[in-house]
Design an enzyme around this catalytic site. Structure first.
Site, PDB file in Angstrom:
ATOM      1  N   GLU A 113      -2.281  13.470  54.012  1.00 31.73           N
ATOM      2  CA  GLU A 113      -2.594  14.827  54.506  1.00 31.73           C
ATOM      3  C   GLU A 113      -2.205  15.058  55.970  1.00 31.73           C
ATOM      4  O   GLU A 113      -3.004  15.541  56.762  1.00 31.73           O
ATOM      5  CB  GLU A 113      -4.085  15.120  54.293  1.00 31.73           C
ATOM      6  N   GLU A 118      -3.615  12.321  42.395  1.00 35.71           N
ATOM      7  CA  GLU A 118      -5.055  12.629  42.319  1.00 35.71           C
ATOM      8  C   GLU A 118      -5.304  13.773  41.342  1.00 35.71           C
ATOM      9  O   GLU A 118      -6.099  14.681  41.615  1.00 35.71           O
ATOM     10  CB  GLU A 118      -5.592  13.001  43.712  1.00 35.71           C
TER      11      GLU A 118
HETATM   12  C1  GLA Z   1      -8.461  14.105  49.085  1.00 33.78           C
HETATM   13  C2  GLA Z   1      -8.343  12.624  49.370  1.00 33.78           C
HETATM   14  C3  GLA Z   1      -9.086  11.819  48.350  1.00 33.78           C
HETATM   15  C4  GLA Z   1     -10.437  12.397  48.026  1.00 33.78           C
HETATM   16  C5  GLA Z   1     -10.333  13.835  47.676  1.00 33.78           C
HETATM   17  C6  GLA Z   1     -11.696  14.393  47.365  1.00 33.78           C
HETATM   18  O1  GLA Z   1      -7.680  14.515  48.063  1.00 33.78           O
HETATM   19  O2  GLA Z   1      -7.016  12.191  49.405  1.00 33.78           O
HETATM   20  O3  GLA Z   1      -9.233  10.524  48.827  1.00 33.78           O
HETATM   21  O4  GLA Z   1     -11.310  12.231  49.123  1.00 33.78           O
HETATM   22  O5  GLA Z   1      -9.759  14.508  48.778  1.00 33.78           O
HETATM   23  O6  GLA Z   1     -12.453  13.488  46.654  1.00 33.78           O
END
Ligand code: GLA
Length: 386
Positions: A183, A289
């Site tokens: 991020e 994710e």
């Molecule tokens: C982001 C992070 C993850 C997690 C999500 C919420 O996507 O990369 O590690 O913390 O937020 O769970």
């Protein structure tokens, strides 16, 4: 594309036996009667996609036993720590590394022949404050003296190097894919104005990647991971950053697309364009994710309990999963892993998010397995959508 067969495949005959009488394997996805069979014995998701990419799940160490462990062994051939490999967990105090919980996940993965993704070496969130304090305990971001700012930058980059080196040296033989930075792009455009960035510019990114490659060797795959990689301005900003870093010789192997998405957002076209865009730089893509929230943004109003969620919402989710996995499969020469950010709907960070916006009430259901370890319509949609 990964072709390694590491778990027993369920045969066509066995699959047919698992399905209700009168239902053929070919009609499994198209039937309107999608039986809610036990996920603990249902055909294996990872084997369904073994010729295209690995299928991962995010876990807490507490999920390495009982039904969750059965699910992991059955449906997933890749694993990632939901939290315990983040900076605050791994190095809560300078020089005091805590690998206990992370080691449990690595051990489980090795015992069960699963790939491991490391998440995440460097992130602006879930990071301890000590990284950003100078020798006297002052916050580096407040320093105005140019000479001291240079010293602080040097100190922070040394800390990045030490953090990355220590972790990569420990796990380099076990972990193939690494989220090196997470991020770093701002939602509104440009680089995120994190403490990392304010103190070092983009040097923290360069040092993190170079250190990881130096200690991990040629075989480790290094990713830059972010959310909303499908939409502007983030997609172009990420592209420009990655291109610039590659031109400078920074060893980036791929882009991690978090993919915290919704039933109708982003579009499939945006998803496809983003994967193709980064592949055009010669990079791998991983879906890191994935969860398909039932809600828009903000998540309002949210269903109070799982049983309040209407059947047609689950059908819409199944269509979404169907379309997504068809796309991933079509692009499988550009995608090496698809990881879901959880195992079943009984454990998802999206519940906290829904509750946060709805006065403490809210249940989301983003995965293909329900809270009682049964398969959902979304499972049938992706187990055999041909
Ligand atoms: C982001 C992070 C993850 C997690 C999500 C919420 O996507 O990369 O590690 O913390 O937020 O769970």
């Amino acid at each position: 594309m990964l072709n390694v067969l590491r778990k027993p495949i369920i045969s066509g005959l066995a699959l047919a036996l698992l399905l209700p009488v009168g239902m053929s394997t070919a009609s499994a996805a198209t039937t309107t009667e999608k039986p809610s069979i036990s996920a603990l014995t249902a055909p294996q998701l990872d084997q369904r996609y073994k010729d295209s990419f690995t299928i991962g799940a995010a876990v807490e160490p507490s999920q390495l036993e009982g039904k969750d462990a059965i699910m992991l062994k059955r449906h997933y051939n890749s694993i990632v720590a939901e939290n315990v490999m983040k900076p605050i967990n791994i190095q809560p105090e300078e020089g005091k590394f805590n690998f206990k919980e992370a080691d449990k996940i690595v051990k489980f993965a090795k015992e069960n022949n699963m790939d491991i993704r490391f998440h995440a070496l460097i992130w602006h969130s879930q990071v301890p404050d000590w990284f950003f304090l100078d020798e006297e305990g002052n916050e580096m971001v407040n320093e105005t003296d140019p000479g001291r700012r240079e010293e602080n930058k040097k100190l922070l980059l040394e800390r990045v190097e030490k953090h990355v080196e220590t972790i990569v040296e420990r796990y380099k033989d076990d972990v193939k894919s690494w989220d090196v930075v997470n991020e770093v792009i701002d939602d509104g455009g440009g680089l995120r104005n994190s403490a990392w960035y304010q103190i070092t510019g983009t040097d923290f990114i360069k040092v993190a990647f170079k250190t990881a490659k130096k200690h991990g060797g040629e075989d480790v795959k290094l990713y830059i991971n972010d959310y909303n990689t499908e939409v502007e301005p983030k997609r172009t900003d990420l592209y420009n950053l990655v291109k610039d870093l590659l031109d400078q010789g920074v060893p980036i192997d791929g882009v991690g697309h978090q993919s915290h998405i919704q039933l109708g957002w982003p579009t499939l076209q945006q998803t496809e364009d983003s994967i193709n865009l980064f592949a055009s730089l010669g990079l791998d893509n991983q879906i890191t994710e994935l969860d398909v929230s039932l809600y828009g943004w903000p998540p309002k109003p949210a269903y109070a309990t799982y049983s309040d969620i209407p059947a047609d919402v689950f059908e819409a989710q199944a269509e979404r999963y169907d379309a997504l996995f068809k796309l991933y499969e079509r692009l499988d020469d550009k995608i090496s892993n698809v990881t879901l950010w959880g195992i079943t709907d009984n454990h998802t960070w999206l519940d906290d998010r829904a509750k946060q916006y709805n006065d403490g009430v809210g249940k989301d259901a983003p995965f293909v397995f329900d809270p009682d370890y049964k398969v959902k319509p979304a499972y049938w949609a992706i187990i055999d959508h041909k």
